[in-house]
Motif scaffolding. Structure first.
Motif, short mmCIF file in Angstrom:
data_model
loop_
_atom_site.label_atom_id
_atom_site.label_comp_id
_atom_site.label_asym_id
_atom_site.label_seq_id
_atom_site.Cartn_x
_atom_site.Cartn_y
_atom_site.Cartn_z
N MET A 1 23.90 32.24 61.03
CA MET A 1 23.36 33.20 60.07
C MET A 1 21.85 33.09 59.94
N ARG B 1 32.27 33.77 62.92
CA ARG B 1 31.39 34.19 61.82
C ARG B 1 31.83 35.53 61.24
N TYR B 2 32.25 36.45 62.10
CA TYR B 2 32.44 37.83 61.67
C TYR B 2 33.88 38.20 61.33
N HIS C 1 37.24 37.97 59.49
CA HIS C 1 37.54 37.46 58.15
C HIS C 1 38.76 36.54 58.11
N GLY D 1 26.52 44.24 53.81
CA GLY D 1 26.38 45.18 54.91
C GLY D 1 25.00 45.80 54.92
N HIS E 1 26.15 39.22 49.70
CA HIS E 1 27.14 38.71 50.64
C HIS E 1 26.40 38.15 51.84
N GLU F 1 26.84 38.48 54.89
CA GLU F 1 26.58 39.50 55.91
C GLU F 1 25.87 40.69 55.26
N THR F 2 24.63 40.46 54.85
CA THR F 2 23.79 41.51 54.29
C THR F 2 22.65 41.78 55.27
N TYR F 3 22.52 43.03 55.69
CA TYR F 3 21.51 43.41 56.69
C TYR F 3 20.47 44.27 55.98
N THR G 1 19.40 39.81 59.71
CA THR G 1 20.73 39.79 60.33
C THR G 1 21.74 39.04 59.47
N SER G 2 21.32 38.61 58.29
CA SER G 2 22.20 37.93 57.34
C SER G 2 21.45 37.80 56.03
N ARG H 1 33.22 37.89 50.92
CA ARG H 1 33.04 39.23 50.34
C ARG H 1 34.01 39.45 49.18
#
Length: 770
Positions: A65, A153-154, A156, A559, A578, A580-582, A636-637, A657
């Motif tokens: 991450m 990582r991706y 769930h 996201g 989260h 995974e926040t871009y 990217t995270s 999430r």
């Protein structure tokens, strides 16, 4: 017991991915693999683990991450450094998928593990009972299966597979660690070959290939039929095979087939024309699909040649894909011709196999649905799909095909799910098990907890005096309806005397992609410049209003958090992102600058970080903000967003999430006692001196061919705002900078080049360099 130190044995794609995930979550990690050289003095002894780590660092999509997390991983080999595992709280085996090597490794681990350690296998299908052969009682009680999905990582899903002897405390500890620290969705699977997701998923892939041959369809047709149309992942069947690797698929099918006695054999052409010739999917540059300079090619199983890809997107299929899943599936089963016949066979066969095996694989149907949704990216699990197709229709299809009616289907009274309950294997209906730590906004809305709703946004009561404001527009874009909803919601919360507000949603793709460009383009075409100016001012006021509210506002992005979505996030009292926040201010991509307070906020934030130091050059803050905006830098995270400065040290990250809204609500409650809104701020603007430095950098980029004339114009507008204009150095207020943002935004919007960029992006979804 807390898990803080992790040992991973096996530095292949899965092992290094698990190590990267644990390190990204903050754990110290030991990553071991076999020795790379028989000479004990050789510097290459630990090369396999080092290479595995380097591949994880360079992988795309990224396994880590943030790049800095790789420093938490220590690499070694299983001959010289196995003793390092003695310090680990959790030891995960991820070596070759054969029982004997795993059993030998566990014998060595048993001799050195600490009494409180948990040991697990990442096997994709070997039963725990087989792996435990020869182990002592203590090891057996501390052992279970932890089946991650690739990439770790991706994806769930984490299937936890206890043996009959696993200590319940160990199951609970592993579950809590995996959910909270690693961010996984947990399904407890039974100890059978393939567990839940692979048993059903791999069967489905093999059966689909055979059915393709029976109906004479192409690879392109089958992927068009078995993806979004029926609620599966967009990668469908063959694209999924390329992603996972055809060698892996061949190995897993052999393993499950051998263990179950079922026929899981892939068609001969897969082995002979692809696997045997090293065409293994993405990792070798080609498999079922091959990407070339001329475009994507698809393998034709009839001619054994690659042919130009032919997507099926029109007609009945194109119309059906746009429907919600409860309407889409009934439409799919009515597709005409050979494609429709294939689909009906596919849907009924998958349903019959699932119904027949369900009680052998899992403890309830909910676990099966979640396993397929979280592990294979399905929009709806198998039993939800059956409900949408209609149970009477399934019974008719089974009879027509000469299939028996499974017991579970006989017990279903109209549907498998009804009124918040599910059908148990015993034939009763029980409440659907809650996902630990999750607040479901959809469930609260159905339960009458909506306080405001204008169709494009709504305010939901989370309980304990906290409400959640939820965007509900397409891709959560920020138009007039959302802004009006926010204004009403802020007043409502103050009137009700609530503790505060969360801004968040449950969209799997985006927190918000920013302002609705189509509305901007329409207004420009109409020449409504006064309306555009008023709209920008309204947007700025909406963003600032969350900072001025007399109660705490916590933003929970996940996201895509782009443009205006990032500006909302930057102005929150606190952020609960989260992982995974871009996040990025990406307006320069369409020839604009952040006009909703983003340019202002980065300048003030970065300058404030420097002002406590003596004799510091404030241009460093200007330069930092300029680079993020001018290059449209996007994290990217969430961890990388913090490194960029989009998140502050006090902002927090939810790895899971499912926990994010709950975590954000708690943050509001933490901030609420004695809360006072922050005071308006001023900042020292550098004026023409700072502007000159940035203009020189822009000129140099143009001379080097790295920027067009319009890129320079956009960059100068960003620089103009960050420097507070081109005058002498002066103290400026937040409002001064917002006025400059709006002025420069309108100026750029009036140019032909920016209008061309907006039109091109609306048409293609891609940026235009002009």
């Amino acid at each position: 017991m807390r898990v803080t130190t992790v040992g991973v044995v096996g530095a292949g794609a899965m092992g290094s991915g698990i190590a990267a995930l644990a390190a990204s979550a903050g754990c110290r990690v030991v990553l071991l693999d076999i020795p790379g050289d028989n000479d004990p003095a050789s510097p290459n002894r630990s090369a396999p683990a080092r290479i595995g780590l380097q591949k994880a660092i360079k992988s795309k999509p990224a396994s880590f991450m943030e790049a800095a997390a790789a420093a938490r991983v220590r690499t070694g080999n299983t001959d010289d450094h196995l003793a390092w595992l003695a310090e680990c709280d959790w030891i995960c085996e991820a070596i070759i998928e054969l029982p004997e090597p795993k059993q030998q490794l566990f014998a060595r681990i048993e001799a050195l593990m600490k009494p409180t350690a948990i040991v697990s296998s990442n096997t994709s299908g070997i039963p725990m009972a087989t792996l435990l052969d020869g182990r002592g009682e203590t090891f057996r009680r501390r052992f279970l299966g932890t089946h991650f999905f690739n990439p770790p990582r991706y994806m769930h899903l984490l299937e936890i597979i206890p043996s009959a002897e696993t200590d319940p405390v160990v199951i609970g500890t592993m579950r809590e660690f995996a959910e909270r620290t690693l961010g996984k969705g947990i399904v407890i699977a039974k100890d059978v070959p393939g567990f839940i997701a692979n048993r059903l998923g791999v069967y489905g892939m093999v059966a689909t290939m055979r059915r393709m041959e029976e109906h004479g369809l192409t690879v392109d047709e089958v992927d068009g039929l078995t993806g979004s149309l029926i609620g599966r992942a967009r990668s469908a069947t063959f694209r999924t095979g390329d992603l996972s690797g055809l060698d892996v698929l061949a190995h897993v099918t052999r393993g499950i087939g051998s263990a179950t006695g079922e026929d899981f054999a892939l068609p001969g052409w897969v082995h002979e024309e692809l696997v045997a010739k090293g065409k293994l999917g993405d990792k070798t540059g080609g498999g079922f699909y091959s990407k070339t300079k001329q475009g994507t090619l698809t393998f034709d199983w009839k001619t054994k040649q690659y042919v130009p890809q032919q997507r099926i997107e029109g007609g009945d299929i194109g119309q059906a894909i746009r429907l919600p899943i409860p309407q889409r599936l009934p439409a799919a089963k009515n597709v005409p011709g050979a494609q429709g016949a294939f689909l009906r066979d596919h849907l009924t066969d998958a349903a019959h196999y699932t119904l027949t095996l369900a009680s052998q694989l899992a403890h309830d149907i909910v676990a099966i649905d979640r396993a397929m949704e979280w592990g294979y990216g399905w929009e709806a699990g198998p039993f939800q799909v059956m409900d949408a197709l209609g149970l009477d229709w399934l019974r008719e299809q089974f009879r027509a095909d000469g299939k028996d009616i499974p017991v579970l289907l006989e017990r279903a009274q109209g549907s498998f799910y009804r009124n918040g309950e599910y059908l148990t294997f015993e034939g009763t209906y029980e409440p659907i098990p809650a996902i630990p730590g999750r607040i479901s906004l959809a469930h609260l809305a159905q339960s009458g907890r909506v306080l405001e709703d204008n169709g494009l946004s709504r305010l939901i009561d989370l309980g304990d005096g906290v409400a959640c404001f939820e965007f509900r527009s397409k891709m959560n874009s920020l138009g007039q309806g959302v802004l009006e909803g926010l204004e009403k919601s802020l007043r409502k919360i103050e009137t009700l005397g609530f503790n505060g507000m969360v801004i968040g949603n449950e969209d799997a793709r985006a927190f918000s992609v920013g302002a609705d460009l189509s509305l901007v383009s329409f207004a420009v075409a109409a020449g409504a410049w006064d309306d555009i100016n008023a709209s920008i001012r309204t947007f700025q006021e909406a963003v600032i209003s969350i900072r001025r509210a007399p109660f705490p506002v916590v933003v929970a992005p996940a996201g895509m958090t782009l443009g205006g979505g990032a500006e909302f996030t930057l102005h929150a009292d606190a952020v609960q992102a989260h992982a995974e926040t871009y996040m990025g201010l990406v307006e320069v991509g369409v020839g604009l600058l952040p006009g909703g307070g983003g340019t202002k906020e980065l300048l003030m934030r970065f300058t404030a970080e420097l002002q406590n130091y003596e004799e510091v050059d404030l241009f460093a803050a200007v330069k930092r903000a300029f680079k993020l905006i001018a290059f449209a830098t996007t994290s990217t995270s969430a961890h990388e967003a913090r490194a960029h400065g989009f998140l502050r040290d006090r902002d927090r990250i939810s790895m899971n999430r499912d926990h994010q809204i709950t975590d954000a609500k708690q943050r509001v409650l933490d901030l609420a006692p004695g809360y006072l809104p922050p005071l308006p701020r001023t900042v020292r603007a550098l004026g023409r001196e700072g502007l000159g430095n940035l203009e020189y950098a822009l000129w140099a980029a143009k001379e080097a061919g790295q920027a067009s004339a319009h890129d320079v114009r956009v960059g100068r507008a960003v620089a103009y705002v960050l420097c507070g204009g081109d005058g002498t150095p002066r103290d400026v207020t937040e409002q001064d900078l917002l006025d400059l943002e709006r002025e420069q935004f309108l100026s750029l919007l009036g140019t032909k080049e920016t209008q061309e960029r907006i039109a091109y992006t609306l048409k293609t979804g891609k940026p235009l360099r002009n």
